[in-house]
Structures are given as structure tokens and as C-alpha cells.
Design an enzyme around this catalytic site. Structure first.
Site, mmCIF file in Angstrom:
data_model
loop_
_atom_site.group_PDB
_atom_site.id
_atom_site.type_symbol
_atom_site.label_atom_id
_atom_site.label_comp_id
_atom_site.label_asym_id
_atom_site.label_seq_id
_atom_site.Cartn_x
_atom_site.Cartn_y
_atom_site.Cartn_z
ATOM 1 C CG HIS A 126 -1.912 1.014 1.354
ATOM 2 N ND1 HIS A 126 -1.632 2.326 1.717
ATOM 3 C CD2 HIS A 126 -3.267 0.973 1.166
ATOM 4 C CE1 HIS A 126 -2.749 3.028 1.749
ATOM 5 N NE2 HIS A 126 -3.749 2.236 1.401
ATOM 6 C CG ASP B 73 0.376 -2.186 6.089
ATOM 7 O OD1 ASP B 73 -0.507 -2.347 6.953
ATOM 8 O OD2 ASP B 73 0.184 -1.573 5.025
ATOM 9 C CD GLN C 32 -6.771 -4.636 4.185
ATOM 10 O OE1 GLN C 32 -7.709 -5.379 4.472
ATOM 11 N NE2 GLN C 32 -6.956 -3.375 3.851
ATOM 12 C CE LYS D 97 -7.318 -0.379 6.164
ATOM 13 N NZ LYS D 97 -8.255 0.017 5.123
ATOM 14 C CB CYS E 114 -3.693 3.264 -1.650
ATOM 15 S SG CYS E 114 -4.862 4.590 -1.321
#
Length: 418
Positions: A135, A212, A215, A238, A376
């Protein structure tokens, strides 16, 4: 501050009553354009259970005060609630609470690492290794650091199926590489990267790892301690929590060696015009009044997910993903990007003869909310040679019937587009 109880999750012989879980999410009851909403944009942001909404509302109605400043009752309750969320997150992710910096989300967290850890340490001849599937939040900060320090950004490439080229990644971890930035789960492909194995190899070579987890944390059990990374960032909105919340986990030795990123209140112990003594981590990195109500809501979201069970969430979403993938594979002219052996519930696709934005707009008129665009992730879409895709991302509160309705709507839209 009195805790807000997460609703009981109905289970029978260990099986979750998913219809009862779905009823916990008020927004899913609304209509769009006169049709029942089918919300399949969960990789963008997740919906909030009533317990989270009530926690935020209850904070403002009964406990609203600033944290770590006042000795009155409201101030004490606000501070306890805010710090309570830090503790809940620590237990949820199997880390120490004093290694968690509460912040606005993954973007802020990665920028904190970039400016406070990387910027003072990197220079000409050093390399930052970034995967193709990142991302922008895990690309742009490293480009900014490289531009200011003279370091180089190198790309770790992927294979056509959307998996990392692990052999190439190992070869790319040359002695000049000081930092590896990698997503746990791709927001476009759904690929679940073997982070634990990669971090072990990076650590053996002296490469610092920044993961990251935006997700990943909402959709599976994440044990940060077991991953062996140096930094792990994630976002609250999220994972059923409010927007403007998230955290950075970092090894304690990194936090203690990092200078403050922002200056102001709470991040100091002593201030004079001649000298400033900074607070200990993690508060050293939490300048100013935080999003207190948001973190109260995030604490309620953690309660909810823990009661539901991350393992149950992953199993449910795996079933929905299998149904979705099989259904889309029957649509003529449809191409799915990425078919990694292990995927989270994210499917990006193109439909022959239809622009992604046109598809998403017409599907919205059918009550179906999906994402269209570049997500993104410009470098990733360039790899596949496409300008934009549609992305469908079910969550545990979605249903198999909703997937069937979405596919029927997709076929209807394709007929309309000729």
C-alpha cells in the site's frame, strides 16, 4: 470508567450463529437506492457493532475529559479507559503494553518509524527494501526518507500468482539493506505473506523489519511476538473500531533509542527554555490530546473480536472467499488478480469490456458496495498492466446469499454495458 459489555456471541456446539452476529451491526440494516445494502468493501473500512457505537456515545455522555492531566474523577476515568485499550490490544496481539504506541492508524505509525527510526540512521549506500504489493502507506514514507538521506529504495518483486518471489527476496537482502517494509496481507490481492519466516531471515542478516498489519489484524489471529518483526503497524477502523485509531508496536530497544516524532504535551517530563526531558516510551510518541473516544471504541472492538474469536473469523471469511472465488470464476470474461495458495477475503478483478468505475457505479444502484480504482497500490497494478480494478472484500458478517446477489447484479450490469 465502567466497561461496556460485548454482546454474547451465540454458539451451538462451538459453531457461531452468524445471523445473530450480523444483527450486531446496525448499518447493515439500511437500504441504498431502495435496495437492501450489500456491503462488500471491508478492506476499505469495516462496519461497527452496536457495542462499539455505544461505547463511543457513552464516553461522551458520561466520562468526557482529557487524559493524563487531571486528578478529578472524569479525568481518572478517561485515562483508565484510554490506557485500558492499550492493555486490551497488548493482550490481543501478545505484546507488552509499554511497546504499543497509540496513534491514528497505520499511515501515522509507519511515518513514525520512517522519521524517528530511519531518518537519523540511514544514509548514502544504505538500501530500503519494499515489496511490489505494498500500500502507498508503506511506500511513500520510505521514498521520502530516501530522498532526504541519499538511501536507495529497492523493490522485492512478486510472481504472477500474487505471491512474493521468496528466492528473489532472499537474494535482495544484501548487506546494504538496512530495512525491509512488507505487508502482512495484501490489500489488493489478499495474499497472506509468510511474515514469520521472512522476519527470521531478515533478523539473521541484521535487517530491520516493518510490517503493515492493516489487513491482517481484522481477519486472523495475529501473534506479534511469534512473528519476530521489529515494527508492526495496524489500523483500528478496519477491525470494527472507530476511524482515527490504530497503533505501532515496536521492540522496546527501538522505542528507547528513537527521538520524539512530534512535540507538545504528554510526551515530556520537564520543559525549560534551555532543556527538555522527554517522557518514556510509548508516551514519548503520543503528543497532544489523543482520540480518546475513538480508543474507547477500539477497546470495545477488541472485546467484540476476542469474544467472537479471530480463528472463527478467519474460518468464516475463508468460506465466504471460497464461495466468492468459485462464483466469479463462472463469469465469462472476468479476470481475478492473484490466486496465492493462502489468501484473505479480498478479490480484485476486471471484467472484459467494462471499466472498473462503471461497474462499481452501476452495482451501487443495485445496493452493492464494492471498491474500484487503484486501491493505493499503483506499483502493483502497473505490474499487472491494468489501470484499475474492482475489489470485493467480504467480512464475517456478510452472507453467502449476499455473494449470490452480488454476482447476479454483476451479470445484470454486464448485460447493461453490452
Amino acid at each position: 470508567m465502567p466497561p461496556f459489555d460485548a454482546p454474547s456471541v451465540a454458539q451451538h456446539d462451538g459453531a457461531v450463529d452468524w445471523a445473530a452476529v450480523r444483527a450486531d451491526f446496525p448499518l447493515l440494516l439500511r437500504e441504498v437506492h431502495g435496495k437492501p445494502l450489500i456491503y462488500l468493501d471491508n478492506a476499505n473500512t469495516g462496519q461497527k457493532p452496536a457495542s462499539v457505537i455505544e461505547a463511543v456515545d457513552g464516553y461522551y455522555r458520561r466520562q468526557n475529559a482529557n487524559v493524563s492531566r487531571a486528578v478529578h474523577q472524569l479525568g481518572t476515568e478517561a485515562t483508565e479507559a484510554y490506557e485500558g485499550t492499550r492493555g486490551k490490544l497488548a493482550r490481543f496481539l501478545n505484546v507488552r503494553a509499554d511497546e504499543l504506541v497509540l496513534c491514528s492508524g497505520t499511515t501515522f505509525a509507519i511515518n513514525l518509524v520512517a522519521y524517528s527510526w530511519a531518518l537519523p540512521r540511514l544514509g548514502p549506500g544504505d538500501t530500503i527494501l519494499v515489496s511490489r504489493m505494498e500500500h502507498h502507506a508503506n511506500i511513500v514514507p520510505w521514498r521520502l526518507v530516501a530522498d532526504r538521506t541519499g538511501a536507495t529504495v529497492r523493490v522485492a518483486e512478486i510472481l504472477d500468482d500474487g505471491t512474493l518471489d521468496l528466492d528473489a527476496l532472499r537474494r535482495a537482502m544484501t548487506p546494504d539493506v538496512k530495512l525491509l517494509a512488507l505487508t502482512h496481507v495484501s490489500n489488493v490481492l489478499g495474499t497472506v505473506n509468510p511474515v514469520r519466516e521472512i522476519c527470521r531471515e531478515a533478523r539473521r542478516r541484521g535487517v530491520v523489519t516493518v510490517i503493515d498489519g492493516s489487513q491482517a489484524v481484522p481477519h486472523m489471529r495475529v501473534d506479534i511476538a511469534a512473528l519476530g518483526c521489529d515494527f508492526y503497524a495496524f489500523t483500528g477502523h478496519k477491525m470494527c473500531g472507530p476511524t482515527g485509531t490504530g497503533a505501532l508496536w515496536a521492540r522496546r530497544e527501538h522505542l528507547e533509542a528513537m527521538p520524539p516524532f512530534l512535540g507538545g504535551g504528554e510526551m515530556i517530563r520537564e520543559v525549560s527554555f534551555e532543556r527538555i526531558v522527554y517522557n518514556d516510551p510509548p508516551h514519548r510518541f503520543e503528543a497532544g490530546t489523543p482520540n480518546i473516544a475513538g480508543f474507547v471504541g477500539l477497546g470495545a472492538a477488541v472485546d467484540y473480536l476476542e469474544r467472537l474469536g479471530p480463528e472463527q473469523v478467519e474460518r468464516r471469511e475463508g468460506e465466504l472467499l471460497a464461495h466468492l472465488t468459485e462464483s466469479l470464476s463462472q463469469v465469462d470474461g472476468l479476470r481475478i488478480l492473484g490466486n496465492a495458495p493462502r489468501k484473505a477475503a479480498v478479490v480484485s478483478f476486471l471484467l472484459e469490456g467494462a471499466h472498473a468505475h462503471d461497474l462499481a457505479t452501476l452495482l451501487d444502484l443495485e445496493g452493492v458496495a464494492i471498491r474500484s480504482g487503484q486501491h493505493c497500490a499503483h506499483p502493483l497494478l502497473q505490474f499487472y498492466g491494468v489501470a484499475a480494478t474492482c475489489r470485493v472484500s467480504p467480512a464475517f458478517y456478510n452472507t453467502h446469499d449476499e455473494i449470490d446477489t452480488f454476482v447476479a447484479a454483476l451479470l445484470k450490469v454486464r448485460r447493461l454495458l453490452g
